[in-house]
Scaffold this motif. Structure first.
Motif, mmCIF file in Angstrom:
data_model
loop_
_atom_site.group_PDB
_atom_site.id
_atom_site.type_symbol
_atom_site.label_atom_id
_atom_site.label_comp_id
_atom_site.label_asym_id
_atom_site.label_seq_id
_atom_site.Cartn_x
_atom_site.Cartn_y
_atom_site.Cartn_z
ATOM 1 N N MET A 178 0.819 -1.206 0.000
ATOM 2 C CA MET A 178 0.000 0.000 0.000
ATOM 3 C C MET A 178 0.854 1.258 0.000
ATOM 4 O O MET A 178 1.887 1.320 0.670
ATOM 5 N N ASP A 179 0.412 2.247 -0.755
ATOM 6 C CA ASP A 179 1.097 3.532 -0.784
ATOM 7 C C ASP A 179 0.982 4.196 0.583
ATOM 8 O O ASP A 179 -0.019 4.029 1.292
ATOM 9 N N ASN A 180 2.031 4.940 0.975
ATOM 10 C CA ASN A 180 2.020 5.613 2.272
ATOM 11 C C ASN A 180 2.466 7.066 2.140
ATOM 12 O O ASN A 180 3.364 7.531 2.830
ATOM 13 N N THR A 181 1.818 7.760 1.210
ATOM 14 C CA THR A 181 2.067 9.187 1.032
ATOM 15 C C THR A 181 0.736 9.929 1.082
ATOM 16 O O THR A 181 -0.335 9.310 1.075
ATOM 17 N N TYR A 182 0.813 11.261 1.114
ATOM 18 C CA TYR A 182 -0.407 12.064 1.160
ATOM 19 C C TYR A 182 -1.328 11.749 -0.012
ATOM 20 O O TYR A 182 -2.556 11.765 0.122
ATOM 21 N N ALA A 183 -0.735 11.429 -1.161
ATOM 22 C CA ALA A 183 -1.540 11.142 -2.358
ATOM 23 C C ALA A 183 -2.402 9.900 -2.194
ATOM 24 O O ALA A 183 -3.356 9.705 -2.942
ATOM 25 N N SER A 184 -2.073 9.044 -1.215
ATOM 26 C CA SER A 184 -2.834 7.807 -1.025
ATOM 27 C C SER A 184 -4.057 8.009 -0.144
ATOM 28 O O SER A 184 -4.888 7.103 0.003
ATOM 29 N N SER A 185 -4.161 9.180 0.451
ATOM 30 C CA SER A 185 -5.231 9.436 1.415
ATOM 31 C C SER A 185 -6.607 9.480 0.752
ATOM 32 O O SER A 185 -6.778 10.121 -0.290
ATOM 33 N N PRO A 186 -7.608 8.779 1.314
ATOM 34 C CA PRO A 186 -7.484 7.919 2.487
ATOM 35 C C PRO A 186 -7.141 6.478 2.112
ATOM 36 O O PRO A 186 -7.676 5.935 1.144
ATOM 37 N N GLN A 187 -6.249 5.859 2.890
ATOM 38 C CA GLN A 187 -5.975 4.433 2.722
ATOM 39 C C GLN A 187 -7.184 3.636 3.218
ATOM 40 O O GLN A 187 -7.804 3.984 4.218
#
Length: 337
Positions: free
Chosen positions: A72-81
């Motif tokens: 899973m991506d873990n940057t601001y762009a991934s929000s919301p996971q």
């Protein structure tokens, strides 16, 4: 795929006594069996392999699917996971640009949607290898795919059943996976995987020193911050959807060596490779306390061993978040309050 051998009833009964005393959001009401029977009348430990918690009710510890690990991506762009709240265990690893990516492990609870799903790294071999997990990913560079296949790791990538793009999000942060569909595609004989960590009870855990807040620094590009709220650890800068955060009972920090994977990402950044073999410093944060020790892993598929000068060290049963912090340019700080 590497699987746990069937365990004699006497041994599993003893292991349940230890695991049943552990912390975590689940609790034992005394109704859980010491072991569960599988095909042929053999027995396996009735504790979940990724948490050490007892299996309750009608749940079966020997599932007809492997452990699924979603990248899973873990940057601001991934929000919301989506889906972190259903994970049994999470490993955070360094990727290019000083950022991090998550390897979210699922076994006891298989959600229907997780993501954003991103690509694999060679570092994942040492992360998923010990339990023969199956990876859920968007794909990977050819050199990484060759290494993943060479390590005998099964993976499902975009194009497989259960993957779909969310048109309301921007690529590449819009790929999601229905893990129930993936689990059906990865169906196996009902077998309990190996324990991922050496699980123990609250009474096994040393006193340690007070530590109520944690900052895991991944070399300047990213820091993960945690605070203890009296029950567990709260990720202060999570990108998870509200109500879908990972319920961390323990934060396990492993100081690791990081090398060069040997290729560049599309933006021209060198791709790092975490070396999850050998030995290093370990820091276990649990119950608002810190216990220092060392970790050891003889090869990529070997189980993780923890110890202090006094001997073997166990992790209290529960949901654990593992931080693979670089030993050279990373850092871990904590505060008593």
């Amino acid at each position: 795929m590497r699987r746990t051998p069937l365990i004699p009833a006497v041994l599993v009964a003893a292991s349940l006594v230890l695991a049943g005393c552990g912390g975590g959001s689940d609790s034992s009401d005394g109704s859980s069996p010491a072991a569960q029977r599988v095909a042929g009348g053999d027995e396996v430990a009735a504790t979940w392999p990724l948490t050490g918690l007892p299996v309750s009710g009608s749940d079966e510890v020997a599932q007809e699917h492997p452990v699924l690990v979603a990248k899973m991506d873990n940057t601001y762009a991934s929000s919301p996971q989506i889906g972190l709240g259903s994970a049994d265990l999470v490993v955070e690893e360094l990727v290019e640009g000083g950022l991090t990516r998550l390897a979210a492990f699922y076994y006891s609870d298989i959600p229907d949607r997780v993501g954003p799903v991103r690509s694999m790294r060679a570092s994942d071999i040492g992360i998923v290898g010990p339990i023969g997990a199956t990876m859920v990913t968007s794909g990977a560079a050819n050199v990484t795919i060759n290494r993943i296949k060479g390590a005998g790791i099964q993976f499902f990538a975009e194009g497989s059943k259960g993957f779909a793009r969310d048109s309301s999000r921007s690529a590449p942060y819009n790929l999601f996976a229905d893990l129930r569909s993936v689990a059906a595609e990865a169906k196996t004989d009902a077998t309990r995987p190996d324990d991922y960590l050496p699980w123990g009870s609250e009474s096994d855990f040393p006193q340690g020193q007070p530590a109520k807040s944690i900052a895991a620094v991944f070399g300047g590009g990213h820091t993960t911050n945690w605070t203890y709220n009296g029950k567990g650890y709260v990720n202060q800068n999570t990108y998870a959807a509200p109500g879908d955060t990972f319920p961390a009972d323990t934060v396990l920090v492993l100081r690791v060596q990081v090398g060069d994977a040997g290729y560049l990402d599309p933006a021209g950044n060198p791709v790092p490779e975490t070396k999850l073999t050998g030995k290093g410093e370990a820091m276990i944060f649990h119950g608002g306390r810190l216990v220092r020790g060392t970790w050891e892993k003889s090869d990529l598929t070997a189980p993780l061993k923890l110890s202090t000068k006094a001997g073997a060290l166990t992790v209290p049963a529960g949901h654990t978040w593992i931080e693979l912090v670089p030993a050279a340019n990373g850092n871990v700080t904590f505060a008593k309050k």
